[in-house]
Design a protein around this motif. Sequence first.
Motif, PDB file in Angstrom:
ATOM      1  N   GLY A  68       0.801  -1.178   0.000  1.00  0.00           N
ATOM      2  CA  GLY A  68       0.000   0.000   0.000  1.00  0.00           C
ATOM      3  C   GLY A  68       0.850   1.251   0.000  1.00  0.00           C
ATOM      4  O   GLY A  68       2.058   1.204   0.110  1.00  0.00           O
ATOM      5  N   LYS A  69       0.170   2.362  -0.117  1.00  0.00           N
ATOM      6  CA  LYS A  69       0.851   3.653  -0.092  1.00  0.00           C
ATOM      7  C   LYS A  69       0.305   4.478   1.063  1.00  0.00           C
ATOM      8  O   LYS A  69      -0.822   4.286   1.495  1.00  0.00           O
ATOM      9  CB  LYS A  69       0.605   4.406  -1.395  1.00  0.00           C
ATOM     10  N   ILE A  70       1.121   5.373   1.553  1.00  0.00           N
ATOM     11  CA  ILE A  70       0.688   6.274   2.607  1.00  0.00           C
ATOM     12  C   ILE A  70      -0.560   7.001   2.129  1.00  0.00           C
ATOM     13  O   ILE A  70      -0.588   7.530   1.021  1.00  0.00           O
ATOM     14  CB  ILE A  70       1.801   7.272   2.974  1.00  0.00           C
ATOM     15  N   GLY A  71      -1.603   6.987   2.939  1.00  0.00           N
ATOM     16  CA  GLY A  71      -2.838   7.668   2.596  1.00  0.00           C
ATOM     17  C   GLY A  71      -3.883   6.782   1.949  1.00  0.00           C
ATOM     18  O   GLY A  71      -5.003   7.215   1.735  1.00  0.00           O
TER      19      GLY A  71
ATOM     20  N   GLU B  74      -8.404   5.876   7.788  1.00  0.00           N
ATOM     21  CA  GLU B  74      -8.920   5.452   9.099  1.00  0.00           C
ATOM     22  C   GLU B  74      -7.931   4.522   9.803  1.00  0.00           C
ATOM     23  O   GLU B  74      -7.652   4.687  10.984  1.00  0.00           O
ATOM     24  CB  GLU B  74     -10.276   4.760   8.961  1.00  0.00           C
ATOM     25  N   ASP B  75      -7.388   3.525   9.072  1.00  0.00           N
ATOM     26  CA  ASP B  75      -6.414   2.611   9.673  1.00  0.00           C
ATOM     27  C   ASP B  75      -5.156   3.365  10.093  1.00  0.00           C
ATOM     28  O   ASP B  75      -4.594   3.104  11.154  1.00  0.00           O
ATOM     29  CB  ASP B  75      -6.030   1.502   8.686  1.00  0.00           C
ATOM     30  N   ALA B  76      -4.712   4.293   9.257  1.00  0.00           N
ATOM     31  CA  ALA B  76      -3.510   5.052   9.581  1.00  0.00           C
ATOM     32  C   ALA B  76      -3.716   5.900  10.828  1.00  0.00           C
ATOM     33  O   ALA B  76      -2.845   5.963  11.697  1.00  0.00           O
ATOM     34  CB  ALA B  76      -3.114   5.937   8.395  1.00  0.00           C
TER      35      ALA B  76
ATOM     36  N   VAL C  69       9.119   6.699  -1.462  1.00  0.00           N
ATOM     37  CA  VAL C  69       8.999   7.238  -0.106  1.00  0.00           C
ATOM     38  C   VAL C  69       7.590   7.022   0.445  1.00  0.00           C
ATOM     39  O   VAL C  69       7.392   6.924   1.651  1.00  0.00           O
ATOM     40  CB  VAL C  69       9.371   8.740  -0.097  1.00  0.00           C
ATOM     41  N   THR C  70       6.606   6.920  -0.442  1.00  0.00           N
ATOM     42  CA  THR C  70       5.223   6.772   0.011  1.00  0.00           C
ATOM     43  C   THR C  70       4.797   5.315   0.161  1.00  0.00           C
ATOM     44  O   THR C  70       3.689   5.033   0.587  1.00  0.00           O
ATOM     45  CB  THR C  70       4.245   7.460  -0.965  1.00  0.00           C
ATOM     46  N   ARG C  71       5.647   4.374  -0.182  1.00  0.00           N
ATOM     47  CA  ARG C  71       5.315   2.950  -0.077  1.00  0.00           C
ATOM     48  C   ARG C  71       5.455   2.481   1.365  1.00  0.00           C
ATOM     49  O   ARG C  71       6.382   2.863   2.070  1.00  0.00           O
ATOM     50  CB  ARG C  71       6.224   2.103  -0.967  1.00  0.00           C
ATOM     51  N   LEU C  72       4.530   1.632   1.772  1.00  0.00           N
ATOM     52  CA  LEU C  72       4.553   1.078   3.122  1.00  0.00           C
ATOM     53  C   LEU C  72       5.108  -0.338   3.094  1.00  0.00           C
ATOM     54  O   LEU C  72       5.032  -1.027   2.077  1.00  0.00           O
ATOM     55  CB  LEU C  72       3.141   1.082   3.715  1.00  0.00           C
TER      56      LEU C  72
ATOM     57  N   ALA D 112       0.320  -5.919   6.825  1.00  0.00           N
ATOM     58  CA  ALA D 112       0.577  -4.735   6.013  1.00  0.00           C
ATOM     59  C   ALA D 112       0.673  -3.524   6.938  1.00  0.00           C
ATOM     60  O   ALA D 112      -0.265  -3.242   7.687  1.00  0.00           O
ATOM     61  CB  ALA D 112      -0.548  -4.535   4.999  1.00  0.00           C
ATOM     62  N   ASP D 113       1.809  -2.837   6.906  1.00  0.00           N
ATOM     63  CA  ASP D 113       1.983  -1.647   7.737  1.00  0.00           C
ATOM     64  C   ASP D 113       0.926  -0.611   7.371  1.00  0.00           C
ATOM     65  O   ASP D 113       0.670  -0.368   6.194  1.00  0.00           O
ATOM     66  CB  ASP D 113       3.364  -1.031   7.527  1.00  0.00           C
ATOM     67  N   ARG D 114       0.318   0.007   8.386  1.00  0.00           N
ATOM     68  CA  ARG D 114      -0.687   1.043   8.150  1.00  0.00           C
ATOM     69  C   ARG D 114      -0.048   2.408   8.012  1.00  0.00           C
ATOM     70  O   ARG D 114      -0.549   3.280   7.318  1.00  0.00           O
ATOM     71  CB  ARG D 114      -1.703   1.039   9.289  1.00  0.00           C
ATOM     72  N   ILE D 115       1.066   2.607   8.706  1.00  0.00           N
ATOM     73  CA  ILE D 115       1.866   3.823   8.618  1.00  0.00           C
ATOM     74  C   ILE D 115       3.325   3.394   8.759  1.00  0.00           C
ATOM     75  O   ILE D 115       3.595   2.276   9.227  1.00  0.00           O
ATOM     76  CB  ILE D 115       1.498   4.856   9.720  1.00  0.00           C
ATOM     77  N   PRO D 116       4.299   4.212   8.374  1.00  0.00           N
ATOM     78  CA  PRO D 116       5.698   3.823   8.545  1.00  0.00           C
ATOM     79  C   PRO D 116       6.003   3.496  10.013  1.00  0.00           C
ATOM     80  O   PRO D 116       5.589   4.217  10.920  1.00  0.00           O
ATOM     81  CB  PRO D 116       6.469   5.070   8.091  1.00  0.00           C
ATOM     82  N   GLY D 117       6.666   2.387  10.228  1.00  0.00           N
ATOM     83  CA  GLY D 117       7.030   1.979  11.582  1.00  0.00           C
ATOM     84  C   GLY D 117       5.964   1.178  12.295  1.00  0.00           C
ATOM     85  O   GLY D 117       6.132   0.806  13.445  1.00  0.00           O
ATOM     86  N   ASP D 118       4.874   0.867  11.641  1.00  0.00           N
ATOM     87  CA  ASP D 118       3.773   0.102  12.230  1.00  0.00           C
ATOM     88  C   ASP D 118       4.048  -1.381  12.043  1.00  0.00           C
ATOM     89  O   ASP D 118       3.472  -2.037  11.190  1.00  0.00           O
ATOM     90  CB  ASP D 118       2.453   0.493  11.544  1.00  0.00           C
ATOM     91  N   HIS D 119       4.980  -1.898  12.824  1.00  0.00           N
ATOM     92  CA  HIS D 119       5.387  -3.295  12.694  1.00  0.00           C
ATOM     93  C   HIS D 119       4.590  -4.173  13.655  1.00  0.00           C
ATOM     94  O   HIS D 119       4.216  -3.731  14.734  1.00  0.00           O
ATOM     95  CB  HIS D 119       6.875  -3.448  13.000  1.00  0.00           C
ATOM     96  N   PRO D 120       4.358  -5.432  13.282  1.00  0.00           N
ATOM     97  CA  PRO D 120       3.636  -6.334  14.180  1.00  0.00           C
ATOM     98  C   PRO D 120       4.512  -6.753  15.363  1.00  0.00           C
ATOM     99  O   PRO D 120       5.736  -6.722  15.286  1.00  0.00           O
ATOM    100  CB  PRO D 120       3.310  -7.533  13.289  1.00  0.00           C
ATOM    101  N   ASP D 121       3.868  -7.140  16.440  1.00  0.00           N
ATOM    102  CA  ASP D 121       4.564  -7.628  17.625  1.00  0.00           C
ATOM    103  C   ASP D 121       5.055  -9.059  17.351  1.00  0.00           C
ATOM    104  O   ASP D 121       4.261  -9.934  17.020  1.00  0.00           O
ATOM    105  CB  ASP D 121       3.598  -7.606  18.819  1.00  0.00           C
TER     106      ASP D 121
END
Length: 88
Positions: free
Chosen positions: A1-4, A8-10, A51-54, A70-79
């Motif tokens: 996905g891309k940023i934006g 809502e998820d972001a 730069v906009t790719r997640l 799938a990351d919702r925003i940069p740095g949104d990594h799973p536990d």
Amino acid sequence: GKIGDNKEDAAEAAKSMKPPQGFSWWSYFTNVGKISPVPKDLPFGQIPEGVTRLGATFVVDGDDIAYAWADRIPGDHPDVNKILQEIA
């Protein structure tokens, strides 16, 4: 996905994210600028698509995908512990 792609998820993901101690936005953007591929013909002020790719996280078991995130925003990594519990 891309940023934006999914605002809502972001927004939900951003609520729980806190930068690590010692985090510097200046350092972050400086590093992004250094490692992001920028086409030579990119007009000033435009953002390179890369730069906009997640990112995403996958666990592969042979030919099967045992886990996908799938990351919702940069740095949104799973536990990692949750991943291990889910695939166990």
